[in-house]
Design a protein around this motif. Structure first.
Motif, PDB file in Angstrom:
ATOM      1  N   THR A 297       2.213  26.572  -2.433  1.00  0.00           N
ATOM      2  CA  THR A 297       2.542  25.527  -3.395  1.00  0.00           C
ATOM      3  C   THR A 297       2.197  24.162  -2.815  1.00  0.00           C
ATOM      4  OG1 THR A 297       4.433  26.891  -3.978  1.00  0.00           O
ATOM      5  CG2 THR A 297       4.372  24.704  -4.923  1.00  0.00           C
TER       6      THR A 297
ATOM      7  N   GLU B 218       8.182  17.324   0.604  1.00  0.00           N
ATOM      8  CA  GLU B 218       9.503  17.800   0.192  1.00  0.00           C
ATOM      9  C   GLU B 218       9.444  18.381  -1.217  1.00  0.00           C
ATOM     10  OE1 GLU B 218      12.544  14.803  -0.373  1.00  0.00           O
ATOM     11  OE2 GLU B 218      14.152  16.247   0.032  1.00  0.00           O
TER      12      GLU B 218
ATOM     13  N   ALA C 142       6.913  19.659  -2.863  1.00  0.00           N
ATOM     14  CA  ALA C 142       6.204  20.943  -2.878  1.00  0.00           C
ATOM     15  C   ALA C 142       7.071  22.052  -2.303  1.00  0.00           C
ATOM     16  CB  ALA C 142       4.898  20.818  -2.080  1.00  0.00           C
ATOM     17  N   ARG C 143       7.770  21.752  -1.216  1.00  0.00           N
ATOM     18  CA  ARG C 143       8.559  22.801  -0.555  1.00  0.00           C
ATOM     19  C   ARG C 143       9.808  23.173  -1.350  1.00  0.00           C
ATOM     20  NH1 ARG C 143       7.791  24.567   4.507  1.00  0.00           N
ATOM     21  NH2 ARG C 143      10.024  24.637   4.924  1.00  0.00           N
ATOM     22  N   VAL C 144      10.400  22.191  -2.023  1.00  0.00           N
ATOM     23  CA  VAL C 144      11.594  22.494  -2.832  1.00  0.00           C
ATOM     24  C   VAL C 144      11.201  23.379  -4.021  1.00  0.00           C
ATOM     25  CG1 VAL C 144      13.337  21.458  -4.350  1.00  0.00           C
ATOM     26  CG2 VAL C 144      12.929  20.497  -2.088  1.00  0.00           C
TER      27      VAL C 144
ATOM     28  N   ARG D  99      10.366  26.895  -2.642  1.00  0.00           N
ATOM     29  CA  ARG D  99      11.550  27.693  -2.304  1.00  0.00           C
ATOM     30  C   ARG D  99      12.264  28.193  -3.549  1.00  0.00           C
ATOM     31  NH1 ARG D  99      12.629  24.151   2.083  1.00  0.00           N
ATOM     32  NH2 ARG D  99      14.050  22.911   0.827  1.00  0.00           N
TER      33      ARG D  99
ATOM     34  N   ALA E 133      12.854  32.016  -3.936  1.00  0.00           N
ATOM     35  CA  ALA E 133      14.236  32.495  -3.859  1.00  0.00           C
ATOM     36  C   ALA E 133      14.614  33.248  -5.126  1.00  0.00           C
ATOM     37  CB  ALA E 133      15.184  31.319  -3.634  1.00  0.00           C
TER      38      ALA E 133
ATOM     39  N   ARG F 173      20.075  29.661  -6.913  1.00  0.00           N
ATOM     40  CA  ARG F 173      18.913  30.162  -6.176  1.00  0.00           C
ATOM     41  C   ARG F 173      18.432  29.190  -5.116  1.00  0.00           C
ATOM     42  NH1 ARG F 173      17.861  35.508  -6.144  1.00  0.00           N
ATOM     43  NH2 ARG F 173      18.268  36.391  -8.183  1.00  0.00           N
ATOM     44  N   SER F 174      18.617  27.896  -5.340  1.00  0.00           N
ATOM     45  CA  SER F 174      18.100  26.926  -4.377  1.00  0.00           C
ATOM     46  C   SER F 174      18.824  25.602  -4.552  1.00  0.00           C
ATOM     47  CB  SER F 174      16.592  26.722  -4.588  1.00  0.00           C
ATOM     48  OG  SER F 174      16.328  26.378  -5.928  1.00  0.00           O
ATOM     49  N   MET F 175      18.976  24.900  -3.443  1.00  0.00           N
ATOM     50  CA  MET F 175      19.551  23.561  -3.514  1.00  0.00           C
ATOM     51  C   MET F 175      18.848  22.654  -2.519  1.00  0.00           C
ATOM     52  SD  MET F 175      23.654  24.011  -3.987  1.00  0.00           S
ATOM     53  CE  MET F 175      24.003  25.348  -2.872  1.00  0.00           C
ATOM     54  N   GLN F 176      18.780  21.383  -2.843  1.00  0.00           N
ATOM     55  CA  GLN F 176      18.227  20.405  -1.913  1.00  0.00           C
ATOM     56  C   GLN F 176      18.864  19.064  -2.191  1.00  0.00           C
ATOM     57  OE1 GLN F 176      15.986  20.840   0.536  1.00  0.00           O
ATOM     58  NE2 GLN F 176      14.836  18.968   0.849  1.00  0.00           N
TER      59      GLN F 176
ATOM     60  N   GLU G   1       9.364  18.127   6.363  1.00  0.00           N
ATOM     61  CA  GLU G   1      10.530  18.135   5.468  1.00  0.00           C
ATOM     62  C   GLU G   1      11.831  18.027   6.266  1.00  0.00           C
ATOM     63  OE1 GLU G   1      11.314  21.690   3.249  1.00  0.00           O
ATOM     64  OE2 GLU G   1      13.058  20.772   2.308  1.00  0.00           O
TER      65      GLU G   1
ATOM     66  N   LEU H 215      22.197  19.154   2.489  1.00  0.00           N
ATOM     67  CA  LEU H 215      22.460  20.404   1.773  1.00  0.00           C
ATOM     68  C   LEU H 215      21.126  20.998   1.372  1.00  0.00           C
ATOM     69  CD1 LEU H 215      24.297  22.439   0.178  1.00  0.00           C
ATOM     70  CD2 LEU H 215      24.137  20.870  -1.747  1.00  0.00           C
ATOM     71  N   GLN H 216      20.856  22.184   1.878  1.00  0.00           N
ATOM     72  CA  GLN H 216      19.676  22.913   1.445  1.00  0.00           C
ATOM     73  C   GLN H 216      20.124  24.343   1.226  1.00  0.00           C
ATOM     74  OE1 GLN H 216      17.151  21.723   4.960  1.00  0.00           O
ATOM     75  NE2 GLN H 216      15.773  21.136   3.328  1.00  0.00           N
ATOM     76  N   MET H 217      19.443  25.062   0.390  1.00  0.00           N
ATOM     77  CA  MET H 217      19.849  26.442   0.180  1.00  0.00           C
ATOM     78  C   MET H 217      18.704  27.184  -0.473  1.00  0.00           C
ATOM     79  SD  MET H 217      21.038  28.292  -2.702  1.00  0.00           S
ATOM     80  CE  MET H 217      21.389  30.005  -2.795  1.00  0.00           C
ATOM     81  N   ASP H 218      18.490  28.416  -0.069  1.00  0.00           N
ATOM     82  CA  ASP H 218      17.662  29.298  -0.878  1.00  0.00           C
ATOM     83  C   ASP H 218      18.130  30.736  -0.734  1.00  0.00           C
ATOM     84  OD1 ASP H 218      16.635  29.417   1.737  1.00  0.00           O
ATOM     85  OD2 ASP H 218      14.714  30.135   1.017  1.00  0.00           O
ATOM     86  N   GLY H 219      17.878  31.515  -1.751  1.00  0.00           N
ATOM     87  CA  GLY H 219      18.353  32.892  -1.796  1.00  0.00           C
ATOM     88  C   GLY H 219      19.121  33.130  -3.068  1.00  0.00           C
TER      89      GLY H 219
END
Lengths: 258, 237
Positions: free
Chosen positions: A76, A99, A101-103, A106, A110, A219-222, B97, B198-202
């Motif tokens: 991505t 950031e 692209a990576r968010v 993910r 995820a 599923r994902s947080m940032q 990142e 705060l980051q999270m995946d899954g």
């Protein structure tokens, strides 16, 4: 100029008003256009207010990653085009672009949007899915617009045929997918929590958080920017995300027939 | 659970920990003499050096802010740091990142307006990695920053929580990170419980998220104590 805008917005926030008079927890109008780029295997344009993101997806022969020899893979990227914002410049990706692209990457991974096991061709050969976000105009909330455009492009994406060691891009099959995901992004400014911030609101915000989910789970947080969120804020925003994502999923389903 | 590795057996994890257990953490201050402040952390098998330089004149000049200090943060993994093949040197997208979100943590805690026109550099070098390096790096850099004497409003700690099957676990190591069903690194300001990273995946249900946050806050008491003890011991040698 930004300083004048900031002062104006601060005064309006004090009166409980947003940049564009919206309620704190509402989206701007969202428009989704599919298959604008017939040469790409999948494509979608998402407009959220004046924000406009085009995602193009190409599917090419690729080698599997060493830890997933039987799975196709996905890459991505996000291009913050210099035309899209006064503050964007030509040159290598900025930390914000990386950031973004990576968010989005993910969030898609995820949630298991692509059924990567079905992209296996033969030993050492798999399909690689290249998801490229083109930011055409920035008016804030590129995270939600980018993810929506990318998931829409994947849902409508085709996969070439591979016969006699050649890639055939006519009469393609559908990209195997197994889930859909969307995200809701919030900005915090002086204890105001705002869904779908505009560029002006982002410029003023202390912190930002993007929460990605499907029908059942987060599923994902940032979290981004130098401010903070309280545990109570995050609790509330997760609940709002589950509520608001219903509309976003409906937009995807209405357009892609999934 | 992803893959076919059994990460929890008879209620215990592969390294013998219970779901809510931290790995052993040791922190030592002032390990880089040329830095304004520095710290070294051993967090399980992770080994990380953090060093603070500045406040110095912000260079190049156009990066300076006349109202406050700018934070320049670089997180990087050494090419020899992982148990797998030789890594590529330099910044990859992951490092860009992590450097960004880590820098934002410290922009929150440093009293930046006391040093207009300057830059404060935070260097986090991972020399051996075993999962959870961004959290360990932030925890270590916080101690380095306190040791530097630059005024801060709180001493953030960071740790990740995640999920194996339906069990919420704390402080994932490398193999757990690779095969778990969720990973959520978080940094918190202990005085106010504000979340600064705060980051999270899954996949996490709301309930599992709440349980994970509770584990993180509870373990924070231990991590904060280790950080404070490291700072105190530098004056009692």
């Amino acid at each position: 100029m930004q300083l004048i805008t900031n002062k104006f917005l601060k005064e309006r926030f004090a009166l409980g008003k947003r940049d564009d008079d919206r309620d704190p927890m509402t989206y701007r109008d969202i428009k989704l256009t599919l298959n604008e780029i017939p040469n790409a295997e999948g494509s979608a344009i998402v407009e959220i207010g004046n924000t406009k993101v085009l995602t193009g997806v190409k599917v090419d022969l690729s080698e599997p990653m060493s830890d997933t020899p039987n799975d196709g893979n996905m890459t991505t990227s996000a291009e913050l085009l210099p035309m899209a914002d006064d503050n964007y410049d030509v040159g290598p990706p900025t930390p914000f672009g990386v950031e973004l692209a990576r968010v989005v990457d993910r969030a898609i991974r995820a949630a298991g949007v692509i059924d990567t096991e079905k992209l296996f061709i033969e030993e050492g050969k798999v399909w690689g899915v290249f998801v490229d976000m083109y930011i055409l105009n920035n008016d804030g909330n590129l995270f939600d617009a980018g993810l929506l455009a990318s998931v829409a492009a994947l849902l409508s994406c085709k996969v070439p045929k591979y016969e006699n060691e050649t890639v055939i891009r006519e009469a393609m099959g559908k990209l195997p997918t197994k889930n859909i995901t969307t995200s809701c992004t919030f900005a915090k400014f002086a204890d105001n929590l705002l869904l779908d911030p505009t560029a002006n609101e982002e410029a003023l915000a202390e912190s930002r958080v993007t929460i990605g989910n499907d029908e059942e789970v987060i599923r994902s947080m940032q979290k981004g920017m130098s401010g903070s969120f309280s545990m109570k804020d995050l609790d509330q925003l997760i609940d709002v995300t589950f509520e608001k994502s219903k509309t976003l999923r409906q937009i995807l389903k209405n357009n892609t027939g999934d | 659970m992803k893959g076919n590795i059994e990460l929890i057996k008879d209620g215990k994890r592969l390294d013998g920990r219970l779901p809510g257990d931290l790995r052993d953490i040791k922190i030592k201050t002032n390990v880089v003499k040329n830095a304004q402040g520095s710290a070294y952390i051993e967090w399980g098998n992770n080994k990380i050096i953090a060093a603070i330089h500045g406040p110095n004149e912000a260079l190049p000049r156009h990066t300076a802010n006349p109202n406050k200090a700018v934070v320049k943060c670089r997180y990087m993994m050494a090419p020899f740091s992982s148990s797998e093949e030789h890594g590529r040197s330099g910044m990859n997208r992951r490092a860009v990142e992590i450097s960004k979100v880590t820098g934002e943590v410290f922009e929150n805690v440093i009293l930046l307006d006391q040093f207009p026109g300057t830059e404060i550099s935070i260097y986090i070098e991972v020399i051996q990695s075993d999962g959870g390096t961004r959290a360990a790096g932030i925890t270590c850099a916080a101690v380095a920053l306190a040791a530097s004497g630059i005024p801060i409003k709180d001493l953030p700690f960071s740790v990740s929580a995640g999920k194996v099957g339906e069990t919420v676990i704390l402080d994932l190591n490398k193999i757990e990170d690779n095969y778990s069903d969720a990973d959520m690194p978080v940094a918190v300001l202990p005085r106010t419980k504000e979340v600064v990273l705060l980051q999270m995946d899954g996949s996490l249900t709301k309930k599992q998220y709440t349980d994970a946050m509770a584990l993180i806050l509870e373990s924070g008491k231990k991590i904060s104590k280790i950080q404070r003890d490291a700072l105190i011991s530098q004056y009692s040698q």
